[in-house]
Scaffold this motif. Structure first.
Motif: not given
Length: 124
Positions: A68-97
């Motif tokens: 299940i963790l692996k599935q969520w890691e993949l989902k969050l990796e796919i969502a990373k560009p959008q998270l980065a856009r919304v949160l103001g950067g890749e670092t913030e997206a990685e922290e939230q993930s």
């Protein structure tokens, strides 16, 4: 339509980032709680003989299983560009993930998704 729910001891930073993500999703037309509104929407559309079903399609109570963790890691990796856009950067997206994955590893985790199916008849 699915609804995602979860409980967590949120830090103010985590909560603020989560609000930004939900706001961005809402602005794009996504409603994470639309399933709860379907019955009301069906009634207001004039449907009769309305039938409602609700099913839990994922449940994590306690520490998530490794697959299940692996599935969520993949989902969050796919969502990373959008998270980065919304949160103001890749670092913030990685922290939230990372914060969400840490939550899924905790013994007090409780998260689930529910699918609502609503069907009715429309008079001609």
């Amino acid at each position: 339509m699915a609804n995602f729910c979860g409980t967590t001891r949120k830090t103010p930073r985590y909560s603020e980032r989560l609000k930004k993500v939900v706001a961005a999703l809402t602005a794009s037309g996504f409603d994470p709680f639309v399933g709860r509104k379907l019955f009301w929407l069906a009634q207001n559309a004039g449907l009769t003989n309305i039938e409602v079903q609700a099913e839990c399609y994922h449940l994590i109570a306690g520490e998530a299983e490794p697959h299940i963790l692996k599935q969520w890691e993949l989902k969050l990796e796919i969502a990373k560009p959008q998270l980065a856009r919304v949160l103001g950067g890749e670092t913030e997206a990685e922290e939230q993930s990372r914060a969400f994955l840490e939550y899924l590893r905790r013994p007090d985790t409780l998260t689930y998704s529910t699918i609502f199916t609503v069907a009715g008849e429309k008079s001609l």
